[in-house]
Design a protein around this motif. Structure first.
Motif, PDB file in Angstrom:
ATOM      1  N   UNK A  49      47.496  53.987  60.320  1.00 37.57           N
ATOM      2  CA  UNK A  49      46.255  54.657  59.915  1.00 37.57           C
ATOM      3  C   UNK A  49      45.493  53.846  58.872  1.00 37.57           C
ATOM      4  N   UNK A  50      46.228  53.313  57.888  1.00 39.74           N
ATOM      5  CA  UNK A  50      45.586  52.542  56.832  1.00 39.74           C
ATOM      6  C   UNK A  50      44.865  51.319  57.386  1.00 39.74           C
ATOM      7  N   UNK A  51      45.525  50.601  58.279  1.00 41.57           N
ATOM      8  CA  UNK A  51      44.934  49.376  58.807  1.00 41.57           C
ATOM      9  C   UNK A  51      43.705  49.689  59.644  1.00 41.57           C
ATOM     10  N   UNK A  52      43.792  50.741  60.435  1.00 40.49           N
ATOM     11  CA  UNK A  52      42.638  51.109  61.251  1.00 40.49           C
ATOM     12  C   UNK A  52      41.457  51.523  60.373  1.00 40.49           C
ATOM     13  N   UNK A  53      41.735  52.318  59.326  1.00 39.75           N
ATOM     14  CA  UNK A  53      40.673  52.798  58.444  1.00 39.75           C
ATOM     15  C   UNK A  53      40.045  51.657  57.649  1.00 39.75           C
ATOM     16  N   UNK A  54      40.880  50.823  57.048  1.00 43.04           N
ATOM     17  CA  UNK A  54      40.360  49.783  56.155  1.00 43.04           C
ATOM     18  C   UNK A  54      39.711  48.627  56.907  1.00 43.04           C
ATOM     19  N   UNK A  55      40.045  48.498  58.186  1.00 49.27           N
ATOM     20  CA  UNK A  55      39.412  47.446  58.990  1.00 49.27           C
ATOM     21  C   UNK A  55      38.207  47.970  59.758  1.00 49.27           C
ATOM     22  N   UNK A  56      37.888  49.253  59.561  1.00 45.76           N
ATOM     23  CA  UNK A  56      36.780  49.831  60.307  1.00 45.76           C
ATOM     24  C   UNK A  56      37.057  49.924  61.791  1.00 45.76           C
ATOM     25  N   UNK A  57      38.341  50.004  62.144  1.00 50.22           N
ATOM     26  CA  UNK A  57      38.721  50.126  63.541  1.00 50.22           C
ATOM     27  C   UNK A  57      38.874  48.813  64.274  1.00 50.22           C
ATOM     28  N   UNK A  58      38.698  47.689  63.570  1.00 52.17           N
ATOM     29  CA  UNK A  58      38.779  46.388  64.244  1.00 52.17           C
ATOM     30  C   UNK A  58      40.206  45.853  64.316  1.00 52.17           C
ATOM     31  N   UNK A  59      41.122  46.463  63.549  1.00 53.03           N
ATOM     32  CA  UNK A  59      42.524  46.079  63.601  1.00 53.03           C
ATOM     33  C   UNK A  59      43.361  47.320  63.918  1.00 53.03           C
ATOM     34  N   UNK A  60      44.283  47.156  64.839  1.00 55.49           N
ATOM     35  CA  UNK A  60      45.048  48.301  65.325  1.00 55.49           C
ATOM     36  C   UNK A  60      46.515  47.920  65.488  1.00 55.49           C
ATOM     37  N   UNK A  61      47.390  48.853  65.114  1.00 53.23           N
ATOM     38  CA  UNK A  61      48.823  48.675  65.322  1.00 53.23           C
ATOM     39  C   UNK A  61      49.296  49.589  66.438  1.00 53.23           C
ATOM     40  N   UNK A  62      50.148  49.055  67.305  1.00 56.41           N
ATOM     41  CA  UNK A  62      50.879  49.868  68.266  1.00 56.41           C
ATOM     42  C   UNK A  62      52.334  49.874  67.810  1.00 56.41           C
ATOM     43  N   UNK A  63      52.866  51.051  67.484  1.00 56.50           N
ATOM     44  CA  UNK A  63      54.188  51.122  66.865  1.00 56.50           C
ATOM     45  C   UNK A  63      55.237  51.567  67.882  1.00 56.50           C
ATOM     46  N   UNK A  64      56.412  50.917  67.805  1.00 53.67           N
ATOM     47  CA  UNK A  64      57.501  51.148  68.749  1.00 53.67           C
ATOM     48  C   UNK A  64      58.808  51.376  67.980  1.00 53.67           C
ATOM     49  N   UNK A  65      59.180  52.653  67.745  1.00 59.09           N
ATOM     50  CA  UNK A  65      60.425  52.960  67.033  1.00 59.09           C
ATOM     51  C   UNK A  65      61.641  52.745  67.926  1.00 59.09           C
ATOM     52  N   UNK A  66      62.815  52.973  67.333  1.00 58.60           N
ATOM     53  CA  UNK A  66      64.096  52.976  68.061  1.00 58.60           C
ATOM     54  C   UNK A  66      64.365  51.674  68.800  1.00 58.60           C
ATOM     55  N   UNK A  67      63.905  50.560  68.234  1.00 55.42           N
ATOM     56  CA  UNK A  67      64.140  49.235  68.835  1.00 55.42           C
ATOM     57  C   UNK A  67      63.684  49.166  70.284  1.00 55.42           C
TER      58      UNK A  67
END
Length: 329
Positions: A49-67
């Motif tokens: 959320x932080x990266x999306x907000x602070x980059x104005x939506x230009x940077x995005x993370x896709x997160x993958x838990x549990x290896x």
């Protein structure tokens, strides 16, 4: 090894191993071991959320838990191949990429407080190790993610070091963990966290070590009912990515990636501290027997660890240097 997941930068026409200079949208895949409903998992959600907000939506993370993208060793191997990934794990894994001195921060019964750990990770000595790691192909973007005090859950009562004799204990696939439990007399058994629950049920292993939040989040207490509060390690995880990925970002994007990773790490640390007491109470309520270890008794039992040939690659006098830094006022 190739993954079916969309682990690529969102740049039209970009090749997997040839990154052009990025000026616009970036998508980065981030893997980690614990399940999403843990402080560690929620820390990643915060970072997203932080990266999306602070980059104005230009940077995005896709997160993958549990290896889901692979275990620690597999993910670091992918980074060395230039894959656009981030992964967080403890320093012992990164040490095996050619910076052996890093692994001493995972030595058993080294830190008696988080203040000591933070002093060491914020030192010039540690910064020099991160520079060496970058030269090997992995960039550390944050070193403040507390994974927690590591405890031991078993299917038999353990009160003293001698009680570990012959027990098959799941350990991460890194020498520092394997040797820790060897010096306690156990039989360490490396495997991914995703395999632990079934392995406990089937008797393939007799226990595991991890922070309380991870133990409870994985529901391992359903298959093993004895918890030893030994604080055998205070683990601070490194958030790393491939230097190929990092160097492909603009300076502004690099700063945002690191800044938000550190901020999310601090958020995660707060969640972890607040949850430990609650999690311990829940484990007791679920029928887990809790034993408090004598720290000094266990520390004495692993004194031979520092002379193990597995760590012959450590710099001369490294143990004393680390003690001096972390105990400095």
């Amino acid at each position: 090894m190739k993954f079916a997941h969309p682990i690529a930068l969102a740049l039209a026409g970009a090749a997997m191993l040839a990154y052009p200079a990025l000026a616009q949208d970036v998508t980065i895949s981030v893997g980690f071991g614990p399940v999403i409903d843990t402080p560690y998992g929620q820390g990643h959600v915060k970072w997203q959320r932080l990266l999306e907000e602070k980059s104005g939506g230009s940077m995005e993370l896709e997160i993958f838990p549990s290896d889901q993208l692979g275990n620690g060793k597999q993910m670091l191997d992918q980074m060395l191949l230039g894959e656009p990934l981030c992964y967080s794990t403890d320093a012992s894994f990164f040490a095996e990429l050619g910076v052996p001195d890093m692994s001493i921060v995972q030595a058993p019964f080294l830190f008696e407080s988080w203040d000591q750990a933070e002093r060491l990770f914020d030192s010039d000595w540690w910064a020099s190790l991160e520079d060496q790691l970058a030269a090997k192909g992995v960039k550390v973007v944050a070193h403040n993610w507390r994974y927690g005090e590591r405890q031991t859950l078993t299917n038999v009562l353990v009160e003293h070091p001698a009680d570990f004799a012959g027990l098959k204990i799941r350990a991460p696939q890194a020498a520092i963990y394997v040797k820790t439990f060897e010096h306690l007399g156990a039989s360490p058994t490396p495997m991914a966290l995703a395999e632990v629950y079934t392995s406990l049920q089937q008797g393939v292993i007799d226990g595991l070590e991890n922070p309380l939040s991870v133990i409870h989040g994985g529901k391992y207490q359903e298959a093993a009912k004895f918890l030893l509060i030994d604080n055998h390690m205070r683990t601070v995880n490194l958030m790393g990515c491939s230097t190929a990925l990092y160097d492909s970002l603009t300076p502004e994007q690099q700063a945002l990636l690191s800044e938000t990773a550190r901020e999310a790490g601090a958020y995660q640390n707060g969640l972890l501290e607040a949850s430990n007491e609650e999690v311990l109470a829940q484990l007791v309520a679920e029928g887990v027997t809790v034993t408090e270890a004598d720290f000094q008794e266990f520390a004495a039992a692993v004194e031979s660890f520092y002379n193990d040939p597995a760590f012959s690659g450590w710099s001369e006098g490294l143990h004393q240097k680390v003690l001096d830094i972390m105990n400095a006022e």
